[in-house]
Design a protein around this motif. Structure first.
Motif, PDB file in Angstrom:
ATOM      1  N   GLU A  61      12.006 147.864  15.693  1.00  0.00           N
ATOM      2  CA  GLU A  61      11.310 146.570  15.679  1.00  0.00           C
ATOM      3  C   GLU A  61      12.178 145.383  16.048  1.00  0.00           C
ATOM      4  N   GLY A  62      13.436 145.627  16.409  1.00  0.00           N
ATOM      5  CA  GLY A  62      14.326 144.534  16.764  1.00  0.00           C
ATOM      6  C   GLY A  62      14.932 143.868  15.534  1.00  0.00           C
ATOM      7  N   ARG A  63      15.658 142.806  15.784  1.00  0.00           N
ATOM      8  CA  ARG A  63      16.337 142.104  14.686  1.00  0.00           C
ATOM      9  C   ARG A  63      15.396 141.083  14.048  1.00  0.00           C
TER      10      ARG A  63
ATOM     11  N   ALA B 278      18.399 144.021   5.530  1.00  0.00           N
ATOM     12  CA  ALA B 278      19.342 145.140   5.474  1.00  0.00           C
ATOM     13  C   ALA B 278      20.754 144.696   5.855  1.00  0.00           C
ATOM     14  N   ASN B 279      20.863 143.845   6.863  1.00  0.00           N
ATOM     15  CA  ASN B 279      22.178 143.381   7.309  1.00  0.00           C
ATOM     16  C   ASN B 279      22.875 142.545   6.239  1.00  0.00           C
ATOM     17  N   VAL B 280      22.138 141.641   5.620  1.00  0.00           N
ATOM     18  CA  VAL B 280      22.707 140.803   4.567  1.00  0.00           C
ATOM     19  C   VAL B 280      23.169 141.661   3.387  1.00  0.00           C
TER      20      VAL B 280
ATOM     21  N   ALA C 217      26.177 136.759   8.335  1.00  0.00           N
ATOM     22  CA  ALA C 217      24.895 137.433   8.141  1.00  0.00           C
ATOM     23  C   ALA C 217      23.885 136.515   7.453  1.00  0.00           C
ATOM     24  N   VAL C 218      24.358 135.774   6.448  1.00  0.00           N
ATOM     25  CA  VAL C 218      23.466 134.850   5.735  1.00  0.00           C
ATOM     26  C   VAL C 218      22.989 133.737   6.662  1.00  0.00           C
ATOM     27  N   LYS C 219      23.896 133.178   7.448  1.00  0.00           N
ATOM     28  CA  LYS C 219      23.521 132.106   8.365  1.00  0.00           C
ATOM     29  C   LYS C 219      22.527 132.607   9.411  1.00  0.00           C
ATOM     30  N   ASP C 220      22.730 133.825   9.900  1.00  0.00           N
ATOM     31  CA  ASP C 220      21.803 134.401  10.871  1.00  0.00           C
ATOM     32  C   ASP C 220      20.412 134.585  10.249  1.00  0.00           C
ATOM     33  N   MET C 221      20.381 135.054   8.985  1.00  0.00           N
ATOM     34  CA  MET C 221      19.092 135.242   8.322  1.00  0.00           C
ATOM     35  C   MET C 221      18.396 133.909   8.105  1.00  0.00           C
TER      36      MET C 221
ATOM     37  N   ALA D 140      14.141 130.052   9.489  1.00  0.00           N
ATOM     38  CA  ALA D 140      13.707 128.727   9.956  1.00  0.00           C
ATOM     39  C   ALA D 140      12.772 128.833  11.160  1.00  0.00           C
ATOM     40  N   ALA D 141      13.053 129.800  12.018  1.00  0.00           N
ATOM     41  CA  ALA D 141      12.221 129.982  13.214  1.00  0.00           C
ATOM     42  C   ALA D 141      10.949 130.775  12.928  1.00  0.00           C
TER      43      ALA D 141
END
Length: 319
Positions: free
Chosen positions: A201-203, A210-212, A246-250, A255-256
């Motif tokens: 399903e992509g990121r 899971a990444n965080v 990872a947190v910043k990416d999440m 936000a988007a």
């Protein structure tokens, strides 16, 4: 420093992480086989690893009681000389749990794929050392609970100590070995899970959860314990840096894509803030948690455990 040992917290958390694979659990069912053909069951390598590791963690969680019992014993006994009966306080030991079912599942898992030679061997040895130790702990727990030492002037207590002084360290060494090799296999499992989610399903939301959680666990593994109160600051700060990314990416994804997470959304950044405060204290103490930073460990572990719990339903009720 009387902080909760991280080993205890880690294994309880790992059980939840392994059992909770929402993206894998929600994978679409395989299409039915064409008429006249027999469907072959799909084998998911990630799920195979999870099932095997869960069997091991189930045993590790329940047998943690033996480690806690030994710690209680060591808190009032001089391990070099043994009990005398003249100690200011005689606490005894904690009783153990019935782990026959967990041992059976772990032993069965050893023969199941995928092969994990080092971990499988470490678990076999761990079970052996536990079974050698457990009867003595049980006997000693009853002895001290009944306060038999008042009647026999600690004679049996001294005999039991001779056994505990041998079986206890052997068990703790086996536990430490399992802890170390389990982390290696868990990281492989994490990588497989992330790859499976991204391929399917992509990121998106589930991938970010899971990444965080993967990066958070790596930081938690480096927290100080009673046995190892001095932190490897270079390794800790590197892991903390990866978790921060990872947190910043999440947060950027959230936000988007509003309402992508349920309850979970604020917890990773809240933990990050606490970890950064802790990192600053450790830096001032040159990594030695005994110099004032150790009191924060329990709160950090508690927050992390809560984050693990909410991670399991993070995307279930999202809109």
């Amino acid at each position: 420093m009387r902080t909760r040992t991280l080993t205890a917290a880690t294994w309880r958390v790992v059980t939840m992480l392994l059992a909770a694979s929402p993206a894998l659990a929600q994978a679409p069912a395989p299409a039915p086989a064409p008429a006249g053909q027999t469907a072959k069951p799909d084998v998911d390598p990630a799920q195979e690893r999870i099932r095997k590791l869960n069997a091991y963690v189930g045993l590790l969680n329940r047998t943690l009681r033996a480690q806690e019992s030994l710690s209680r014993y060591q808190s009032w006994v001089n391990m070099k000389t043994g009990p005398t009966g003249r100690e200011r306080t005689i606490y005894g030991l904690y009783g153990l749990y019935d782990v026959r079912g967990e041992i059976a599942k772990a032993e069965a898992a050893m023969a199941q794929p995928p092969a994990m030679p080092e971990l499988d061997g470490a678990m076999k040895n761990y079970i052996t050392t536990y079974q050698a130790l457990a009867p003595t702990i049980t006997e000693a727990e009853g002895y001290y609970e009944r306060q038999d030492y008042r009647a026999d002037k600690m004679e049996q207590g001294k005999a039991l100590h001779a056994k505990l002084a041998v079986a206890g360290p052997a068990f703790l060494a086996a536990r430490a070995k399992v802890d170390a090799v389990f982390r290696v296999e868990k990281e492989k499992s994490d990588a497989l899970e992330l790859a499976a989610i991204e391929a399917r399903e992509g990121r998106k939301a589930r991938w970010h959860v899971a990444n965080v959680m993967t990066e958070a666990r790596k930081v938690m593994d480096l927290l100080p314990t009673d046995a190892k109160p001095v932190v490897d600051m270079a390794a800790f700060e590197a892991a903390l840096g990866r978790y921060a990314v990872a947190v910043k990416d999440m947060d950027g994804y959230s936000a988007a894509n509003p309402n992508s997470f349920h309850v979970f959304e604020s917890r990773p950044r809240s933990l990050l803030g606490k970890l950064r405060e802790f990192d600053a204290k450790l830096a001032r103490a040159k990594g030695d948690a005994r110099r004032g930073a150790g009191r924060d460990v329990t709160w950090i572990v508690n927050d992390y455990n809560t984050m693990v719990s909410t991670a399991q339903t993070a995307t279930t009720f999202s809109r």
